[in-house]
Scaffold this motif. Structure first.
Motif, PDB file in Angstrom:
ATOM      1  N   ASP A   3      -1.969 -15.558  89.544  1.00  0.00           N
ATOM      2  CA  ASP A   3      -1.428 -16.514  88.526  1.00  0.00           C
ATOM      3  C   ASP A   3      -2.630 -16.946  87.600  1.00  0.00           C
ATOM      4  N   ILE A   4      -3.748 -16.139  87.647  1.00  0.00           N
ATOM      5  CA  ILE A   4      -4.780 -16.344  86.354  1.00  0.00           C
ATOM      6  C   ILE A   4      -4.506 -15.451  85.229  1.00  0.00           C
ATOM      7  N   GLN A   5      -4.586 -15.865  84.058  1.00  0.00           N
ATOM      8  CA  GLN A   5      -4.292 -15.090  82.833  1.00  0.00           C
ATOM      9  C   GLN A   5      -5.544 -15.438  82.061  1.00  0.00           C
ATOM     10  N   LEU A   6      -6.373 -14.044  82.023  1.00  0.00           N
ATOM     11  CA  LEU A   6      -7.668 -14.035  81.555  1.00  0.00           C
ATOM     12  C   LEU A   6      -7.515 -13.898  80.148  1.00  0.00           C
ATOM     13  N   LYS A   7      -8.271 -14.460  79.067  1.00  0.00           N
ATOM     14  CA  LYS A   7      -7.946 -14.637  77.836  1.00  0.00           C
ATOM     15  C   LYS A   7      -8.993 -13.929  76.967  1.00  0.00           C
ATOM     16  N   ASN A   8     -10.118 -13.806  77.521  1.00  0.00           N
ATOM     17  CA  ASN A   8     -11.164 -12.905  76.793  1.00  0.00           C
ATOM     18  C   ASN A   8     -12.317 -12.361  77.823  1.00  0.00           C
ATOM     19  N   TYR A   9     -13.249 -11.511  77.359  1.00  0.00           N
ATOM     20  CA  TYR A   9     -13.990 -10.860  78.164  1.00  0.00           C
ATOM     21  C   TYR A   9     -14.998 -11.724  78.854  1.00  0.00           C
ATOM     22  N   SER A  10     -15.375 -13.028  78.545  1.00  0.00           N
ATOM     23  CA  SER A  10     -16.249 -13.799  79.255  1.00  0.00           C
ATOM     24  C   SER A  10     -15.531 -14.300  80.280  1.00  0.00           C
ATOM     25  N   GLU A  11     -14.311 -14.713  80.368  1.00  0.00           N
ATOM     26  CA  GLU A  11     -13.538 -15.139  81.479  1.00  0.00           C
ATOM     27  C   GLU A  11     -13.301 -13.753  82.408  1.00  0.00           C
ATOM     28  N   LEU A  12     -13.098 -12.678  81.879  1.00  0.00           N
ATOM     29  CA  LEU A  12     -12.992 -11.470  82.821  1.00  0.00           C
ATOM     30  C   LEU A  12     -14.296 -11.227  83.540  1.00  0.00           C
ATOM     31  N   HIS A  13     -15.635 -11.510  82.870  1.00  0.00           N
ATOM     32  CA  HIS A  13     -16.832 -11.223  83.371  1.00  0.00           C
ATOM     33  C   HIS A  13     -16.870 -12.233  84.717  1.00  0.00           C
ATOM     34  N   GLY A  14     -16.713 -13.328  84.544  1.00  0.00           N
ATOM     35  CA  GLY A  14     -16.603 -14.442  85.649  1.00  0.00           C
ATOM     36  C   GLY A  14     -15.907 -14.315  86.737  1.00  0.00           C
TER      37      GLY A  14
ATOM     38  N   ILE B 167      -2.074   4.327  72.991  1.00  0.00           N
ATOM     39  CA  ILE B 167      -1.886   4.392  71.587  1.00  0.00           C
ATOM     40  C   ILE B 167      -3.290   4.817  70.862  1.00  0.00           C
ATOM     41  N   TYR B 168      -3.430   5.371  69.708  1.00  0.00           N
ATOM     42  CA  TYR B 168      -4.293   5.686  68.993  1.00  0.00           C
ATOM     43  C   TYR B 168      -5.342   4.471  68.764  1.00  0.00           C
ATOM     44  N   GLU B 169      -6.626   4.601  68.414  1.00  0.00           N
ATOM     45  CA  GLU B 169      -7.541   3.547  67.934  1.00  0.00           C
ATOM     46  C   GLU B 169      -7.172   2.185  68.874  1.00  0.00           C
ATOM     47  N   ARG B 170      -7.082   2.456  70.242  1.00  0.00           N
ATOM     48  CA  ARG B 170      -6.875   1.037  71.122  1.00  0.00           C
ATOM     49  C   ARG B 170      -8.228   0.415  71.201  1.00  0.00           C
ATOM     50  N   PHE B 171      -9.445   1.010  71.121  1.00  0.00           N
ATOM     51  CA  PHE B 171     -10.744   0.578  71.683  1.00  0.00           C
ATOM     52  C   PHE B 171     -11.518   0.129  70.450  1.00  0.00           C
ATOM     53  N   ASP B 172     -12.163  -1.234  70.422  1.00  0.00           N
ATOM     54  CA  ASP B 172     -12.905  -1.394  69.317  1.00  0.00           C
ATOM     55  C   ASP B 172     -14.551  -1.868  69.803  1.00  0.00           C
ATOM     56  N   GLU B 173     -15.224  -2.504  68.802  1.00  0.00           N
ATOM     57  CA  GLU B 173     -16.633  -3.028  69.150  1.00  0.00           C
ATOM     58  C   GLU B 173     -16.284  -4.018  70.269  1.00  0.00           C
ATOM     59  N   GLU B 174     -15.531  -4.850  70.123  1.00  0.00           N
ATOM     60  CA  GLU B 174     -15.307  -6.043  71.031  1.00  0.00           C
ATOM     61  C   GLU B 174     -15.108  -5.387  72.759  1.00  0.00           C
ATOM     62  N   ASP B 175     -14.225  -4.434  72.616  1.00  0.00           N
ATOM     63  CA  ASP B 175     -14.077  -3.811  73.921  1.00  0.00           C
ATOM     64  C   ASP B 175     -15.224  -2.843  74.344  1.00  0.00           C
ATOM     65  N   ARG B 176     -16.236  -2.440  73.412  1.00  0.00           N
ATOM     66  CA  ARG B 176     -17.241  -1.831  73.842  1.00  0.00           C
ATOM     67  C   ARG B 176     -18.477  -3.023  74.310  1.00  0.00           C
ATOM     68  N   VAL B 177     -18.587  -3.856  73.853  1.00  0.00           N
ATOM     69  CA  VAL B 177     -19.391  -4.953  74.296  1.00  0.00           C
ATOM     70  C   VAL B 177     -19.016  -5.507  75.665  1.00  0.00           C
ATOM     71  N   GLY B 178     -17.864  -5.724  75.615  1.00  0.00           N
ATOM     72  CA  GLY B 178     -17.195  -6.525  76.736  1.00  0.00           C
ATOM     73  C   GLY B 178     -17.368  -5.669  77.935  1.00  0.00           C
ATOM     74  N   LEU B 179     -17.034  -4.221  77.788  1.00  0.00           N
ATOM     75  CA  LEU B 179     -16.923  -3.347  78.802  1.00  0.00           C
ATOM     76  C   LEU B 179     -18.345  -3.010  79.278  1.00  0.00           C
ATOM     77  N   ILE B 180     -19.296  -3.143  78.398  1.00  0.00           N
ATOM     78  CA  ILE B 180     -20.621  -2.718  79.013  1.00  0.00           C
ATOM     79  C   ILE B 180     -21.305  -3.849  79.950  1.00  0.00           C
ATOM     80  N   GLU B 181     -21.030  -5.196  79.574  1.00  0.00           N
ATOM     81  CA  GLU B 181     -21.152  -6.343  80.443  1.00  0.00           C
ATOM     82  C   GLU B 181     -20.334  -5.920  81.831  1.00  0.00           C
ATOM     83  N   VAL B 182     -19.175  -5.579  81.826  1.00  0.00           N
ATOM     84  CA  VAL B 182     -18.477  -5.218  82.937  1.00  0.00           C
ATOM     85  C   VAL B 182     -19.359  -4.427  83.708  1.00  0.00           C
ATOM     86  N   VAL B 183     -19.829  -3.128  83.157  1.00  0.00           N
ATOM     87  CA  VAL B 183     -20.556  -2.059  83.962  1.00  0.00           C
ATOM     88  C   VAL B 183     -21.800  -3.023  84.450  1.00  0.00           C
TER      89      VAL B 183
END
Length: 156
Positions: free
Chosen positions: A4-15, A133-149
């Motif tokens: 039931d949780i809809q994560l809206k952004n990387y900050s919520e994903l990190h938590g 899809i082409y060009e799916r990932f951007d700087e927001e993904d890079r920064v957000g996923l670095i924090e995931v790691v």
């Protein structure tokens, strides 16, 4: 747990990821849950998972993932995963067909992001995410996923 949780952004994903992983210190369980959570959160992807470095084989070996069956081993320095791991550098590939030596596990994949996982200067593996899809990932993904790691590394 997260139906039931809809994560809206990387900050919520990190938590959510931090809360999920702190319950269990088993690497396989944690990486399985991390790949499932990322698969739930990220839109327009077709594969998310981990390749872990095996010292005996001296290769990256398929770990927990979500998606179609995948290549089971990748040589260090080969393909996007092996290159990112060898150089300990994040790779965003807008068009995998243009990456020299790309390893095509799923022909639907058009773009990819790979993040190496190193802890205390020791290579653990990579987080690999593919998109149809082409060009799916951007700087927001890079920064957000670095924090995931970074969060994942706390529980390794």
């Amino acid at each position: 747990m997260f139906d039931d949780i809809q994560l809206k952004n990387y900050s919520e994903l990190h938590g959510a990821l931090d809360a999920l992983l702190e319950e269990n210190l088993n690497i396989t369980a944690n990486l399985a849950n991390a790949s499932a959570l990322l698969n739930h959160f990220l839109k327009d992807i077709n594969w998310v998972g981990f390749y872990l470095y095996d010292e005996q084989l001296e290769k990256l070996v398929l770990g927990p993932f979500q998606g179609k069956p995948a290549c089971t081993t990748i040589e260090v320095g080969k393909g996007v995963c092996g290159t990112a791991y060898r150089g300990n550098d994040v790779f965003i590939v807008d068009n995998v067909e243009e990456f020299p030596g790309h390893i095509a596990c799923d022909a639907r994949s058009k773009s990819e992001i790979v993040l190496p996982i190193y802890k205390d200067d020791k290579g653990i593996g990579v987080l690999d995410i593919d998109a149809p899809i082409y060009e799916r990932f951007d700087e927001e993904d890079r920064v957000g996923l670095i924090e995931v790691v970074e969060i994942i590394k706390k529980y390794l």
